[in-house]
Design an enzyme around this catalytic site. Structure first.
Site, PDB file in Angstrom:
ATOM      1  N   GLU A  68      -7.618   4.366   0.832  1.00 11.76           N
ATOM      2  CA  GLU A  68      -7.693   5.533   2.043  1.00 11.76           C
ATOM      3  C   GLU A  68      -8.212   6.670   1.504  1.00 11.76           C
ATOM      4  O   GLU A  68      -8.070   7.835   1.808  1.00 11.76           O
ATOM      5  CB  GLU A  68      -6.457   5.697   2.592  1.00 11.76           C
ATOM      6  CG  GLU A  68      -5.902   4.359   3.202  1.00 11.76           C
ATOM      7  CD  GLU A  68      -4.379   4.669   3.993  1.00 11.76           C
ATOM      8  OE1 GLU A  68      -4.380   5.822   4.589  1.00 11.76           O
ATOM      9  OE2 GLU A  68      -3.723   3.609   4.459  1.00 11.76           O
TER      10      GLU A  68
ATOM     11  N   ASN B 207       0.883  -1.091  -0.138  1.00 10.14           N
ATOM     12  CA  ASN B 207      -0.162   0.016  -0.038  1.00 10.14           C
ATOM     13  C   ASN B 207       0.759   1.174  -0.134  1.00 10.14           C
ATOM     14  O   ASN B 207       1.723   1.468   0.908  1.00 10.14           O
ATOM     15  CB  ASN B 207      -0.959  -0.071   1.425  1.00 10.14           C
ATOM     16  CG  ASN B 207      -1.920   0.782   1.451  1.00 10.14           C
ATOM     17  OD1 ASN B 207      -2.731   1.086   0.498  1.00 10.14           O
ATOM     18  ND2 ASN B 207      -2.158   1.603   2.521  1.00 10.14           N
TER      19      ASN B 207
HETATM   20  C1  XIL Z   1      -3.637   7.826   9.975  1.00  9.51           C
HETATM   21  C2  XIL Z   1      -4.892   7.871  10.816  1.00  9.51           C
HETATM   22  O1  XIL Z   1      -5.754   8.655  10.071  1.00  9.51           O
HETATM   23  C3  XIL Z   1      -4.428   8.842  12.231  1.00  9.51           C
HETATM   24  O2  XIL Z   1      -5.746   8.683  12.969  1.00  9.51           O
HETATM   25  C4  XIL Z   1      -3.432   8.055  12.837  1.00  9.51           C
HETATM   26  O3  XIL Z   1      -3.233   8.966  13.981  1.00  9.51           O
HETATM   27  C5  XIL Z   1      -1.821   8.011  11.932  1.00  9.51           C
HETATM   28  O4  XIL Z   1      -2.377   7.319  10.787  1.00  9.51           O
HETATM   29  N1  XIL Z   1      -1.361   6.726   5.500  1.00  9.51           N
HETATM   30  C6  XIL Z   1      -1.950   5.520   6.282  1.00  9.51           C
HETATM   31  C7  XIL Z   1      -2.723   5.539   7.431  1.00  9.51           C
HETATM   32  O5  XIL Z   1      -1.388   4.246   5.813  1.00  9.51           O
HETATM   33  O6  XIL Z   1      -2.664   4.652   8.224  1.00  9.51           O
HETATM   34  C8  XIL Z   1      -2.610   6.991   8.013  1.00  9.51           C
HETATM   35  O7  XIL Z   1      -3.659   7.063   9.029  1.00  9.51           O
HETATM   36  C9  XIL Z   1      -2.947   8.139   6.914  1.00  9.51           C
HETATM   37  C10 XIL Z   1      -1.690   8.056   5.931  1.00  9.51           C
END
Ligand code: XIL
Length: 371
Positions: free
Chosen positions: A270, A206
């Site tokens: 995401e 990812n």
């Molecule tokens: C972020 C979360 O949204 C936050 O709440 C946490 O504190 C930190 O991580 N890329 C990723 C995710 O793969 O796991 C991240 O998520 C955002 C960026």
């Protein structure tokens, strides 16, 4: 036919079964139809729709009703990461991951595992093993066996390695894992350990900014090729898609076509579309929202156009705007607050919801025959 915008007609022809009320009221701009009484997102297409969640929010009935109505898959936003599960003394903490897994089971939703190894997290429990090759590898193996093993049979996939490519795409990340096990080897090992823990579950890699930085995407694709050539059990590609409104038209389609060229399942893992990160000095809120809506449609179209076997899931990083990580103090300390998601602070579907629905209808493969 007053009020029938092109988008409304497209939605109706694409989804004969959709209630008329779903099809949008005109807002100020022709590009921003606000959905009224929209159908559940998950009813719009035959692939999983995922959402990032936290335990705390799941216990709010208003939140969980909106979530279960619209989504068919969950990713833990934070509570299945190493930083949560692995404590300083090396013991594991599965209380909250188990609650997310139970919520998914109770509501017949899929559970997606995120994430096993991430450069950004190097917990204290690994420090005693730093520099001790085989012992370090053994500790990583133990961790992965425990976590993947625990959700074996339930998890529908894992982000095994998160964000392995350097920020601008000029190589792979230098991190605790690469320093101890080798730049590509830590990745291979993580996949092998995950496969050992669960012989069936799809294992994904990812990364982010694959749409906006072609050089980073090329580097990512070289890595995928290397892994596949060496027999790593890589079963899918996650493109995080934390994009912003400055992304030029066409970038999403180009990225999707490149990433899909391996024939592996693709996870939009995401998705959020930031207004603030792409806010230029002259952009009005209305202009930003119009661009957001166009990108949401492009993203949905690009995903819907993939062959069915390559549509792993379409995941957004949070439910309502106020749940977004982009509202955190670090990202967004002062107004104007960002609004990157499908539902507003009160849980109402936004114009991006309509745009996403419309993008899904663009794929002939997804159209249902009209009655
Ligand atoms: C972020 C979360 O949204 C936050 O709440 C946490 O504190 C930190 O991580 N890329 C990723 C995710 O793969 O796991 C991240 O998520 C955002 C960026």
């Amino acid at each position: 036919m007053t009020g029938a915008t092109p988008s409304r007609r497209t939605i109706i022809s694409g989804f004969a079964a959709l209630p008329m009320a779903a099809c949008g009221q005109k807002s100020k701009s022709q590009d921003l139809p606000t959905p009224v009484d929209p159908p559940p997102l998950k009813s719009l297409a035959p692939f999983p729709f995922g959402c990032a969640v936290s335990v705390e929010r799941l216990s709010d009935p208003v939140y969980s009703a909106l979530l279960t109505r619209n989504f068919s898959q969950l990713t833990a936003e934070w509570e299945m990461k190493m930083e949560y599960i692995l404590q300083d003394d090396g013991s594991f903490r599965f209380d909250r991951p188990d609650r997310i897994a139970a919520f998914a089971r109770d509501n017949r939703m899929r559970l997606f595992g995120h994430t096993l190894v991430w450069y950004a997290q190097d917990p204290a429990a690994f420090r005693p093993f730093d520099g001790r090759g085989p012992v370090f590898a053994g500790a990583l193996r133990n961790y992965i066996l425990a976590v993947v093993g625990r959700y074996r049979g339930q998890a529908v996939g894992w982000d095994v390695v998160n964000e392995p490519v350097a920020e601008q795409g000029d190589g792979l990340r230098d991190c605790l894992w690469s320093r101890n096990l080798g730049q590509v080897d830590y990745i291979r090992r993580a996949f092998d350990y995950a496969r050992e823990a669960d012989p069936e579950v799809p294992l994904l890699i990812n990364d982010y900014n694959l749409e906006s930085l072609p050089a980073k995407r090329s580097q990512f694709m070289r890595l995928v090729e290397t892994l596949l050539k060496s027999g790593t059990p890589l079963g899918g590609i996650g493109t995080q898609s934390h994009i912003d409104v400055s992304l030029p038209a066409g970038a999403i389609g180009r990225s999707m076509r490149d990433l899909a060229s391996f024939g592996l399942p693709i996870h939009i893992s995401e998705l959020d579309i930031s207004l603030n990160r792409g806010r230029g000095p002259l952009s009005s809120d209305e202009q930003l929202r119009v661009r957001q809506v166009r990108l949401a449609k492009e993203m949905a179209e690009a995903f819907a156009a993939l062959p069915p076997a390559q549509r792993f899931a379409f995941t957004t990083w949070g439910l309502r705007d106020k749940d977004s990580w982009l509202r955190g103090p670090k990202e967004n300390p002062t107004p104007p607050w960002d609004a990157p998601l499908l539902f507003d602070d009160d849980g109402r579907a936004k114009p991006v919801f309509s745009a996403q629905a419309e993008g899904l209808t663009a794929s002939a493969a997804l159209r249902r025959p009209s009655a």
